[in-house]
Design a protein around this motif. Structure first.
Motif, PDB file in Angstrom:
ATOM      1  N   ARG A 125       4.724-104.872 128.940  1.00  0.00           N
ATOM      2  CA  ARG A 125       3.631-103.896 128.850  1.00  0.00           C
ATOM      3  C   ARG A 125       3.120-103.782 127.403  1.00  0.00           C
ATOM      4  NH1 ARG A 125       6.823-101.165 132.569  1.00  0.00           N
ATOM      5  NH2 ARG A 125       7.717 -99.803 130.966  1.00  0.00           N
ATOM      6  N   ASP A 126       4.050-103.851 126.461  1.00  0.00           N
ATOM      7  CA  ASP A 126       3.630-103.807 125.050  1.00  0.00           C
ATOM      8  C   ASP A 126       2.729-105.005 124.730  1.00  0.00           C
ATOM      9  OD1 ASP A 126       5.139-101.571 124.746  1.00  0.00           O
ATOM     10  OD2 ASP A 126       6.826-102.574 123.743  1.00  0.00           O
ATOM     11  N   ASP A 127       3.114-106.150 125.263  1.00  0.00           N
ATOM     12  CA  ASP A 127       2.294-107.353 125.060  1.00  0.00           C
ATOM     13  C   ASP A 127       0.900-107.164 125.644  1.00  0.00           C
ATOM     14  OD1 ASP A 127       3.858-108.962 123.596  1.00  0.00           O
ATOM     15  OD2 ASP A 127       4.461-110.314 125.216  1.00  0.00           O
TER      16      ASP A 127
ATOM     17  N   LEU B 176      -0.663-104.411 126.235  1.00  0.00           N
ATOM     18  CA  LEU B 176      -1.445-103.451 125.453  1.00  0.00           C
ATOM     19  C   LEU B 176      -2.104-104.140 124.261  1.00  0.00           C
ATOM     20  CD1 LEU B 176      -2.344-100.548 124.757  1.00  0.00           C
ATOM     21  CD2 LEU B 176      -0.229-100.327 123.439  1.00  0.00           C
ATOM     22  N   LEU B 177      -1.323-104.934 123.568  1.00  0.00           N
ATOM     23  CA  LEU B 177      -1.882-105.626 122.401  1.00  0.00           C
ATOM     24  C   LEU B 177      -3.006-106.578 122.805  1.00  0.00           C
ATOM     25  CD1 LEU B 177       1.359-106.305 120.388  1.00  0.00           C
ATOM     26  CD2 LEU B 177      -0.695-105.260 119.458  1.00  0.00           C
TER      27      LEU B 177
ATOM     28  N   GLN C  93      -4.922-106.241 125.185  1.00  0.00           N
ATOM     29  CA  GLN C  93      -6.097-105.460 125.575  1.00  0.00           C
ATOM     30  C   GLN C  93      -6.838-104.880 124.384  1.00  0.00           C
ATOM     31  OE1 GLN C  93      -4.326-102.620 128.378  1.00  0.00           O
ATOM     32  NE2 GLN C  93      -5.775-103.362 129.918  1.00  0.00           N
ATOM     33  N   VAL C  94      -6.099-104.337 123.432  1.00  0.00           N
ATOM     34  CA  VAL C  94      -6.778-103.562 122.388  1.00  0.00           C
ATOM     35  C   VAL C  94      -7.139-104.360 121.133  1.00  0.00           C
ATOM     36  CG1 VAL C  94      -5.743-101.420 123.199  1.00  0.00           C
ATOM     37  CG2 VAL C  94      -4.663-102.675 121.321  1.00  0.00           C
ATOM     38  N   LEU C  95      -6.393-105.407 120.837  1.00  0.00           N
ATOM     39  CA  LEU C  95      -6.707-106.125 119.591  1.00  0.00           C
ATOM     40  C   LEU C  95      -8.127-106.711 119.559  1.00  0.00           C
ATOM     41  CD1 LEU C  95      -3.384-107.921 118.543  1.00  0.00           C
ATOM     42  CD2 LEU C  95      -4.464-105.924 117.503  1.00  0.00           C
ATOM     43  N   PRO C  96      -8.647-107.191 120.676  1.00  0.00           N
ATOM     44  CA  PRO C  96     -10.026-107.713 120.624  1.00  0.00           C
ATOM     45  C   PRO C  96     -11.060-106.674 120.201  1.00  0.00           C
ATOM     46  CG  PRO C  96      -8.915-108.546 122.570  1.00  0.00           C
ATOM     47  CD  PRO C  96      -8.017-107.508 121.979  1.00  0.00           C
ATOM     48  N   ALA C  97     -10.684-105.382 120.257  1.00  0.00           N
ATOM     49  CA  ALA C  97     -11.624-104.354 119.796  1.00  0.00           C
ATOM     50  C   ALA C  97     -11.926-104.509 118.306  1.00  0.00           C
ATOM     51  CB  ALA C  97     -11.043-102.961 120.061  1.00  0.00           C
ATOM     52  N   LEU C  98     -11.040-105.209 117.594  1.00  0.00           N
ATOM     53  CA  LEU C  98     -11.275-105.423 116.156  1.00  0.00           C
ATOM     54  C   LEU C  98     -12.244-106.578 115.904  1.00  0.00           C
ATOM     55  CD1 LEU C  98      -7.572-105.251 114.842  1.00  0.00           C
ATOM     56  CD2 LEU C  98      -9.298-103.446 114.754  1.00  0.00           C
ATOM     57  N   ASP C  99     -12.443-107.394 116.924  1.00  0.00           N
ATOM     58  CA  ASP C  99     -13.183-108.639 116.693  1.00  0.00           C
ATOM     59  C   ASP C  99     -14.692-108.425 116.671  1.00  0.00           C
ATOM     60  OD1 ASP C  99     -10.768-109.859 116.632  1.00  0.00           O
ATOM     61  OD2 ASP C  99     -10.846-110.556 118.715  1.00  0.00           O
ATOM     62  N   ARG C 100     -15.324-109.276 115.982  1.00  0.00           N
ATOM     63  CA  ARG C 100     -16.790-109.300 115.916  1.00  0.00           C
ATOM     64  C   ARG C 100     -17.185-110.757 115.775  1.00  0.00           C
ATOM     65  NH1 ARG C 100     -15.912-105.593 111.009  1.00  0.00           N
ATOM     66  NH2 ARG C 100     -13.862-106.455 110.677  1.00  0.00           N
TER      67      ARG C 100
ATOM     68  N   LEU D 232     -17.918-114.042 114.308  1.00  0.00           N
ATOM     69  CA  LEU D 232     -17.655-114.571 112.964  1.00  0.00           C
ATOM     70  C   LEU D 232     -18.396-115.886 112.790  1.00  0.00           C
ATOM     71  CD1 LEU D 232     -13.814-113.867 112.829  1.00  0.00           C
ATOM     72  CD2 LEU D 232     -15.582-112.704 111.513  1.00  0.00           C
ATOM     73  N   THR D 233     -18.888-116.092 111.599  1.00  0.00           N
ATOM     74  CA  THR D 233     -19.651-117.305 111.331  1.00  0.00           C
ATOM     75  C   THR D 233     -18.689-118.463 111.105  1.00  0.00           C
ATOM     76  OG1 THR D 233     -21.216-115.903 110.198  1.00  0.00           O
ATOM     77  CG2 THR D 233     -21.461-118.271 109.857  1.00  0.00           C
TER      78      THR D 233
END
Lengths: 173, 246
Positions: free
Chosen positions: B43-45, B47-48, B50-57, B59-60
């Motif tokens: 579940r911890d995996d 969660l990560l 799921q949420v880590l892509p929220a940091l992405d934008r 990139l060139t």
């Protein structure tokens, strides 16, 4: 073209995107991340030969460059990070409520990461890019046998901090 | 026996070898607590993930050709910087060595002259020139110059003009005629062919001990920096000694 040139192009295609994303997630500054990722590959090219374990080599170099850059440019980096983070989230194609949700989630994840020790942060972000235990151990100077347990602890710490900030797994869906 | 969290995490990440993975799976199947811990790590995996892509934008992606061009440019600039650094160092060394060589009594001049096997030129400013002949010899710990008048009757006279020089050799020449110059082990013997005879003698300042004997009499001694002679130096720093032999 020389053999190394071809090898370099292959390494670049295979590693540049994840090195860049790792640095962007870690630093929160896309420009800084891009600069450092490029510097790491420039150094690889100037090396003239591929290292034994390119993934670990690139991450080690990138982390050293990031550390140097942060120590000499700490204040500027902080200011730019905040400004760029806001700008990056302002996507005109999204509805206002989506933008607010996305901004909240972004902020919560970043704050959660910021609460973790540097090593845990690096471990989680590198593992999320698919780096193997051996590469993590070499890049971060860890014992290979300890990587699993350190990862398990880091993930638990991440969940605890994330939930403390009011987040849950459903937030991200 | 319960597997450690590290083992469970490694199983989750596919980092266990097949035997260890099989053992870990059996333990998880047979132990509820192990199963619960394994599921929690999963579940911890999740969660990560799921949420880590929220940091992405977006990139060139930089073209690889641009990276290679920069690496080559940096290498070229690095090479030029390297060359310039060496050029500056060499220039400084040459200037320093030149200055050291020019200093009166410089040991560098002595070493260079010795290295090149160069003998000091028989040339001293202030001494009259003419048809001359002479000799120059490297000095040792002791060096003796013996000037001898020709055999024969009548008064024999002449002069010795002694200069301290920065050369690496002891030099003697006759300024007004010819003489025989004989090199010996620790010195030289000078025999004038006729009289009167005037000689110019150059003694290096670095020479530790040089003695000048004229017709069996010591007329000059340089012992280190000490000069022993009957005559005081003239305005040009030369010791002009007259000798007469009857």
């Amino acid at each position: 073209m020389t053999r190394f040139h071809d090898q370099f192009v292959e390494l670049y295609d295979a590693h540049f995107p994840r090195v860049l994303r790792f640095l962007d997630r870690l630093s929160g500054d896309p420009t800084l991340a891009s600069d450092i990722a490029q510097d790491a590959f420039v150094r690889l090219y100037r090396r003239g030969a591929p290292p034994d374990r390119p993934a670990a080599w690139l991450i080690t170099v990138a982390l050293n460059l990031l550390r140097n850059r942060r120590s000499t440019d700490a204040r500027r980096s902080r200011l730019l990070t905040e400004a760029r983070a806001e700008a990056a989230l302002a996507d005109p194609s999204r509805r206002p409520d989506e933008v607010v949700e996305s901004a909240d989630l972004h902020k919560r994840v970043r704050t959660t990461l910021a609460r973790l020790p540097e090593r845990d942060r690096q471990l989680l972000l590198l593992r999320s890019e698919g780096y193997r235990y051996e590469e993590l151990a070499e890049a971060l100077g860890l014992n290979r046998a300890s990587v699993g347990v350190l990862l398990a602890r880091a993930k638990r710490a991440f969940r605890a901090a994330y939930e403390e900030l009011g987040g849950g797994a459903s937030d991200a869906s | 026996m319960h597997p450690e969290d590290g083992v469970l995490q490694a199983l989750l990440d596919g980092e266990l070898d097949p035997t260890a993975a099989s053992e870990a799976r059996q333990l998880i199947e047979s132990c509820l607590e192990c199963r619960a811990r394994f599921d929690a790590l999963g579940r911890d995996d999740a969660l990560l993930r799921q949420v880590l892509p929220a940091l992405d934008r977006p990139l060139t992606r930089i073209p690889v050709t641009q990276i290679i061009a920069r690496a080559r440019r940096d290498r070229g600039e690095g090479g030029l910087r390297h060359f310039m650094r060496w050029a500056a160092v060499i220039t400084l060394i040459v200037i320093g060595a030149g200055a050291l060589y020019a200093v009166p009594g410089s040991p560098l001049r002595h070493w260079v002259d010795q290295l090149l096997g160069k003998q000091a030129p028989i040339r001293e400013p202030g001494v009259a020139s003419g048809a001359t002949t002479g000799i120059a010899m490297p000095f040792g710990a002791h060096f003796q110059i013996v000037v001898v008048s020709p055999k024969g009757g009548g008064t024999r006279s002449g002069s010795l003009t002694i200069n301290l020089t920065d050369d690496s050799s002891v030099a003697v020449r006759r300024v007004d005629g010819l003489a025989h110059f004989v090199a010996e082990i620790d010195g030289m013997r000078v025999e004038a062919t006729d009289m009167p005879a005037d000689f110019a003698i150059g003694i290096p300042r670095l020479a530790p001990w040089v003695e000048v004997i004229a017709d069996e009499r010591r007329v000059f001694l340089k012992d280190g920096s000490r000069i022993i002679t009957d005559t005081r130096p003239d305005s040009l720093g030369r010791y002009v000694l007259n000798f007469t032999h009857r």
